[in-house]
Each structure stands twice: as C-alpha cells, then as structure tokens.
Write an enzyme that holds these catalytic residues in place. Structure first.
Site, PDB file in Angstrom:
ATOM      1  N   ASP A   1      57.396 109.740  76.985  1.00 59.31           N
ATOM      2  CA  ASP A   1      58.671 109.307  77.006  1.00 59.31           C
ATOM      3  C   ASP A   1      58.725 108.314  75.697  1.00 59.31           C
ATOM      4  O   ASP A   1      57.965 107.585  75.505  1.00 59.31           O
ATOM      5  CB  ASP A   1      59.177 108.937  78.141  1.00 59.31           C
ATOM      6  CG  ASP A   1      58.428 107.694  78.740  1.00 59.31           C
ATOM      7  OD1 ASP A   1      57.149 107.752  78.524  1.00 59.31           O
ATOM      8  OD2 ASP A   1      59.007 106.832  79.216  1.00 59.31           O
TER       9      ASP A   1
ATOM     10  N   ASP B   1      55.348 103.995  69.148  1.00 55.15           N
ATOM     11  CA  ASP B   1      55.201 104.088  70.751  1.00 55.15           C
ATOM     12  C   ASP B   1      55.611 105.096  71.245  1.00 55.15           C
ATOM     13  O   ASP B   1      56.606 105.371  71.759  1.00 55.15           O
ATOM     14  CB  ASP B   1      55.983 102.513  71.067  1.00 55.15           C
ATOM     15  CG  ASP B   1      56.086 102.285  72.641  1.00 55.15           C
ATOM     16  OD1 ASP B   1      55.145 102.839  73.227  1.00 55.15           O
ATOM     17  OD2 ASP B   1      56.625 101.660  72.920  1.00 55.15           O
TER      18      ASP B   1
ATOM     19  N   GLU C   1      56.721 106.125  81.258  1.00 48.22           N
ATOM     20  CA  GLU C   1      56.147 104.685  81.132  1.00 48.22           C
ATOM     21  C   GLU C   1      57.265 103.577  81.134  1.00 48.22           C
ATOM     22  O   GLU C   1      56.962 102.807  81.378  1.00 48.22           O
ATOM     23  CB  GLU C   1      55.000 104.871  80.117  1.00 48.22           C
ATOM     24  CG  GLU C   1      54.175 103.381  80.009  1.00 48.22           C
ATOM     25  CD  GLU C   1      54.739 102.467  79.297  1.00 48.22           C
ATOM     26  OE1 GLU C   1      54.397 101.283  79.503  1.00 48.22           O
ATOM     27  OE2 GLU C   1      55.912 102.686  78.414  1.00 48.22           O
TER      28      GLU C   1
END
Ligand code: ZN
Length: 422
Positions: free
Chosen positions: A92, A122, A156
């Site tokens: 995600d 990320d 997350e």
C-alpha cells in the site's frame, strides 16, 4: 548446493543483478494504484503473483477479515529444518495531492537516474530490489539452501491490522530472520520509535469576556498543559539510536466566541516512544507531567492511538550479517555522503514491530531511497540505489543458509521456527 560467501568484497551474485530489470519491476509496481486509504492493494495482487510465480515461488493470497489481500510467496521446499529468511514489504502507498506533482504519480517516469512515482521509495522500490536479489541468485546458479519467503502485505500505512498483524494473528509468520525493505538510505536500521497519541480535554467555566478573572478559561489552562508537555523531558536515559522520548502538542481547539471565557479546549498530542514503553507507561508519564505542572487544571486524557516501538538489540549476528552484505558506497558517493558505517534508528514505525515484539524474529529494516523522499510530491528512488539494494539482497539470500549454520552455533532466533506455511 554451494552458496556464495557474502563476506567477499565483490560477491559472486553481484554481476547477475540487472539494473534494467530491477528498475522495470519497481516501475511496474508503482504503476499499480494501491492507495491506502482506501486500501486498493487488491490491484497489485495479479502483478505480484505473476512476478513471484515466474521465478518459481509457490504463491497464495491471504485475505484479512476486512477483505484486504496480502501476497505470500515461498522459494524453497518448506522442509522442516531449512532456514527461512522472510522479506516483509507493504504494497500500500499513501494518498497523493496530484496538483503538487510534476509527473503523474502512477506513471513511473524515469528522469535523471530517478524513478518517480508514489511508492517508488516507500516501498515498491525495496520490494523490487528484494525480488531482484533472488532472481540474481537463481541466474547465478546459486539456488539458496534456505527458504526465501515474501510477505507482500496490505495496510502498513494505516497501522497494519489488515496486513502483517493479521498474518501474525493467523499464525502464518514463521522465519529465522526478516528484512523489511523500507527506505533507509541503504543503511541497516535496528530500532524504531513508536507513537502514542491522545486528546486532552480541558474544562473551564464560561463567563463574560470583559471579566476574564471571574470565569476559568479552558484555553488558558490548555496553554499551561501545552507548555508543560511540549518538549518535556520524560526521562534521562536516551536510547543510543533513537534519542529521548518526545511530545508534540500538535493541535488545539477551543473557545466559543471572542467575548466569552472559554469553557472547553481540546489538545491533540503525539508522544513518541522508546522500545520497552507500554501504552500504560506512556499514559502515566503524561499524567505525571500534567499533575506536577498544573495540578489544579480540570482535564481528561483520552488515548486514541498506540503503535509500539521496537528494536533488535545489538550486538546481534543477523544485523551484522545484513550489514556485511551491503556493497560499500562507491567512490562516486563516498566523497559526498556522511560516513556510511554503523546501524541506525528510525523515528517512524514499520511492520518490523510486529515481527520483533510479537514473534521475536530478528528483524532489520533496510532498503533503497530515503524517508525524506517518501510520502511527499514527486516521490522518487535512485536507480543506482535500487541496484545497490538488490546486490545486498542477493548476497543475503545467497549467504543466509551459511550464516544460520555459523551464527551463534546455529541459533539465530531464540525460537527457531520453520514450517511449510507460506
Ligand atoms: Zn513504508
């Protein structure tokens, strides 16, 4: 089978890491919009199943109670006694403010040696680097003597309840050690701070604004609490990598009108925590500070969020192993970066906390890109960093079985756990 030694300066697997391939994988993942919220991880499932299936992994999809999918993949036999290296990465990404971007956030544009897109740093770049590490080993003819397990998880960014925590709850996480490829600037991170958040309701007595001394201003009392908490010293034992706990009074809301003594005011605080601090510990520390500084203030502390800190206590052979696997910076970068040695701590939390705190799995966070490049507009990861990270993963994967055999007389993890489960 033989394994390459990660301890040689130029490992045998380095040459099999392909820059074009790792960049393409990262770009393919960035192009899938997996924004969370709302939590669109299912869009990435077919891409991940194809990617991991094509290199010979057994794959399955785990769906949380909330209907959010994580992809589980295993390269290896799953035979009892085989060492297992887990790679845990979240698929995600955080939302985007598209107007701030100079390229469309899900187009995965490559410009000036950078892959630009939401999730590039990320942490789709890190996932791509880890997968490339395994592919490089296989291309080198060095099928690892260990099982390599990928947990590519949901959720997350909003706490992990539907991702890694759900996998832990389901008893599906078994490994001797784990690497989480979040962006760490290619450093090995062994500790991270946690966060405890709360609302503090402050109560006063309304009255005419022309006679402020006749009422009790909740705004004035909230200001006293703010002064007491913001930048407060909570104890004198700073963590060597994480420093001291901090408290930020982040929001204030109160009062009803310019000519009325404020009857109520509310603060929102964020207290960053150190490993070992429980939610109760932190709550008590906040109450202590308020009671000491403004015992007469009528207030109520309402905790709203807790994500605990975690660490892999040093020295630890697995931290040393991953550090040894890192290709040292080239002369190209050495001259302009700070000394690149030693472990680091992170001021933010990752899914590593579930693996460290709930399962005792030795876990490090290591990956390409930096946290400053994440979450903002024009998020990017350097193609060179992707390649260096992929080499680290290749060395770690190739050398993991030897490492387990040698380290600490074969006991890497306090409770050695292996099994057929993905
Ligand atoms: Zn992340």
């Amino acid at each position: 089978m033989t394994t390459a030694s990660p301890h040689t300066p130029e490992s045998a697997v380095d040459a099999f890491v392909r820059v074009d391939r790792v960049a393409r994988t990262a770009a393919d993942l960035v192009r899938v919009d997996t924004r969370n919220p709302p939590g669109r991880e299912s869009a990435a499932v077919p891409v991940l199943l194809d990617l991991l299936g094509a290199i010979g992994c057994d794959t399955e999809v785990f769906t949380s109670g909330g209907g959010r999918p994580s992809v589980l993949a295993r390269y290896g036999t799953g035979a009892p006694g085989r060492p297992t290296l887990l790679i845990n990465g979240h698929v995600d990404v955080v939302p985007v403010v598209e107007a701030d971007w100079t390229t469309p956030p899900f187009d995965a544009v490559v410009r000036g040696g950078r892959l630009i897109g939401r999730g590039a740093a990320d942490m789709k770049g890190g996932i791509a680097a880890a997968v490339e590490g395994l592919r490089a080993c296989l291309d080198a003819g060095l099928a690892p003597d260990a099982d390599i397990v990928f947990h590519l998880v949901a959720d997350e960014e909003t706490g992990g309840a539907h991702g890694t925590a759900a996998l832990v709850d389901a008893g599906l996480v078994r490994a001797d050690a784990c690497i989480v490829p979040e962006p760490t600037g290619l450093r090995v991170a062994v500790a991270e701070r946690g966060s405890w958040q709360a609302r503090i309701e402050v109560f006063g007595t309304a009255g005419h604004g022309g006679e402020p001394a006749l009422g009790r201003s909740a705004v004035a009392d909230a200001a006293r609490i703010t002064t007491a908490l913001h930048l407060a010293r909570f104890h004198d034992r700073p963590h060597p990598l994480l420093g001291s706990p901090t408290c930020n009074v982040a929001m204030v809301r109160g009062g009803v009108a310019a000519n009325v003594i404020a009857p109520a005011c509310e603060l929102t605080i964020d207290r960053r925590t150190l490993p070992g601090e429980s939610a109760d510990d932190v709550y008590a520390s906040i109450v202590r500070v308020i009671e000491a500084s403004c015992p007469d203030v009528d207030h109520r502390v309402l905790p709203t969020f807790f994500c605990e800190a975690s660490e892999l206590p040093l020295p630890h052979p697995f931290a040393d192993f991953v550090d040894t696997c890192r290709p040292r910076p080239s002369t190209r970068t050495r001259s302009r970066v700070a000394p690149d040695e030693g472990f680091i701590g992170l001021s933010l939390g990752s899914d590593a906390r579930f693996l460290r705190n709930r399962l005792g799995i030795p876990t490090v966070v290591y990956g390409p890109g930096s946290i400053e490049q994440a979450h903002g507009a024009d998020e990017w990861v350097g193609i060179g960093d992707l390649t260096l990270a992929a080499r680290t993963f290749a060395r770690a994967i190739a050398g993991f079985a030897d490492f387990v055999a040698q380290a600490d007389n074969g006991r890497v993890s306090p409770s050695r756990q292996t099994g057929r489960q993905l």
